[in-house]
Design a protein around this motif. Sequence first.
Motif, PDB file in Angstrom:
ATOM      1  N   THR A  68      10.272 -15.362 -11.145  1.00 15.96           N
ATOM      2  CA  THR A  68      10.488 -16.801 -11.334  1.00 15.96           C
ATOM      3  C   THR A  68       9.143 -17.457 -11.583  1.00 15.96           C
ATOM      4  OG1 THR A  68      12.270 -16.678  -9.711  1.00 15.96           O
ATOM      5  CG2 THR A  68      11.470 -18.874 -10.283  1.00 15.96           C
ATOM      6  N   PRO A 104       8.494 -23.591  -6.362  1.00 15.30           N
ATOM      7  CA  PRO A 104       9.959 -23.529  -6.406  1.00 15.30           C
ATOM      8  C   PRO A 104      10.547 -23.344  -5.013  1.00 15.30           C
ATOM      9  CG  PRO A 104       8.998 -22.153  -8.115  1.00 15.30           C
ATOM     10  CD  PRO A 104       7.865 -22.586  -7.240  1.00 15.30           C
ATOM     11  N   GLN A 111      12.172 -21.898  -1.869  1.00 13.12           N
ATOM     12  CA  GLN A 111      12.210 -20.507  -1.422  1.00 13.12           C
ATOM     13  C   GLN A 111      12.245 -20.471   0.103  1.00 13.12           C
ATOM     14  OE1 GLN A 111       7.964 -18.809  -1.671  1.00 13.12           O
ATOM     15  NE2 GLN A 111       8.006 -20.399  -3.246  1.00 13.12           N
ATOM     16  N   TYR A 117      13.840 -14.592  -3.964  1.00 12.72           N
ATOM     17  CA  TYR A 117      12.733 -15.161  -4.719  1.00 12.72           C
ATOM     18  C   TYR A 117      11.641 -14.137  -4.998  1.00 12.72           C
ATOM     19  CZ  TYR A 117       8.817 -18.147  -5.994  1.00 12.72           C
ATOM     20  OH  TYR A 117       7.750 -18.713  -6.652  1.00 12.72           O
ATOM     21  N   LYS A 174      18.664 -21.974  -1.757  1.00 13.90           N
ATOM     22  CA  LYS A 174      17.367 -21.998  -2.432  1.00 13.90           C
ATOM     23  C   LYS A 174      17.487 -21.493  -3.873  1.00 13.90           C
ATOM     24  CE  LYS A 174      15.153 -23.520   1.151  1.00 13.90           C
ATOM     25  NZ  LYS A 174      14.632 -24.903   1.187  1.00 13.90           N
ATOM     26  N   TYR A 175      18.290 -20.465  -4.058  1.00 14.92           N
ATOM     27  CA  TYR A 175      18.513 -19.934  -5.413  1.00 14.92           C
ATOM     28  C   TYR A 175      19.192 -20.985  -6.293  1.00 14.92           C
ATOM     29  CZ  TYR A 175      20.810 -17.285  -9.134  1.00 14.92           C
ATOM     30  OH  TYR A 175      21.265 -16.847 -10.352  1.00 14.92           O
ATOM     31  N   ARG A 195      16.696 -23.531  -7.411  1.00 19.37           N
ATOM     32  CA  ARG A 195      15.829 -23.023  -8.484  1.00 19.37           C
ATOM     33  C   ARG A 195      16.558 -22.996  -9.818  1.00 19.37           C
ATOM     34  NH1 ARG A 195      14.624 -19.081  -4.551  1.00 19.37           N
ATOM     35  NH2 ARG A 195      15.609 -17.407  -5.759  1.00 19.37           N
ATOM     36  N   LYS A 205      15.525 -24.967 -13.211  1.00 16.67           N
ATOM     37  CA  LYS A 205      15.298 -24.235 -14.462  1.00 16.67           C
ATOM     38  C   LYS A 205      16.157 -24.791 -15.598  1.00 16.67           C
ATOM     39  CE  LYS A 205      17.145 -20.207 -15.270  1.00 16.67           C
ATOM     40  NZ  LYS A 205      17.478 -18.750 -15.218  1.00 16.67           N
TER      41      LYS A 205
END
Length: 235
Positions: free
Chosen positions: A6, A15, A17, A49, A117-118, A121, A125
């Motif tokens: 990432t 980011p 995490q 991450y 958290k994912y 992100r 993005k």
Amino acid sequence: MKINKTKELIKGLIPPQALDIERAILGAMIIDKEAIESVVGLITYDMFYKIEHKLIYKSIYNLYVKSRDIDLLTISNELQRKGDLDEAGGQFYLIDLSQKVGSTAHIVSHADIVVKKYSQRELIKHASEVVSNCYKDDANTMELLDSLYNTLNEISELTVKSKDKTFLDLKNEVIEKSIKIFDGEIKSGIETPIRNLTNKSGGWRDTELIIMAARPGMGKTAFALQCVTAPAKNG
């Protein structure tokens, strides 16, 4: 095998995490098979991450689906077989993960944090991509909107917890509900055009998904209109 990292920074920000949580999950999976069974349906390797954590989780998962024994040695061998042991931090890192596990009791809650958290992100993005594409003179607005809607749907599905039910579970629920309707414990919903159907189903209720299926020309539309007009006539 290489997995793209990432991007480390977006406009100077780190980011979202939770590396400590990722380490706790992997450590628990190394020492406790029940921990593996608790999270394999909740998270995937790409949700981690750190590249080392992605590789270790994927190796554990591969061993799990093959019904192989899972411990420090088998995980290390699996990583070695794939040529990923060094990139995953080596045997020392695996040992370190297993030794820092306090408890496996909260692993599901930890998995929820990794998913969160994912998801953040992914939102960052895709939002950045949409903003960038919007500045292009030849940007297709409808395609951008369609892409954005699809992305939001995919991410929102990650945060919705679902539990599979067996046919037996569903059958028992239907029987239990029917008994309560018959005994008057559950108040009847909106009447259907067919009295017998209302008596057996308890009528239409808010939030229910009702599917009407039949071959073409069998009167689905006519019946649907009756379903609307019948309760309307009753106020």
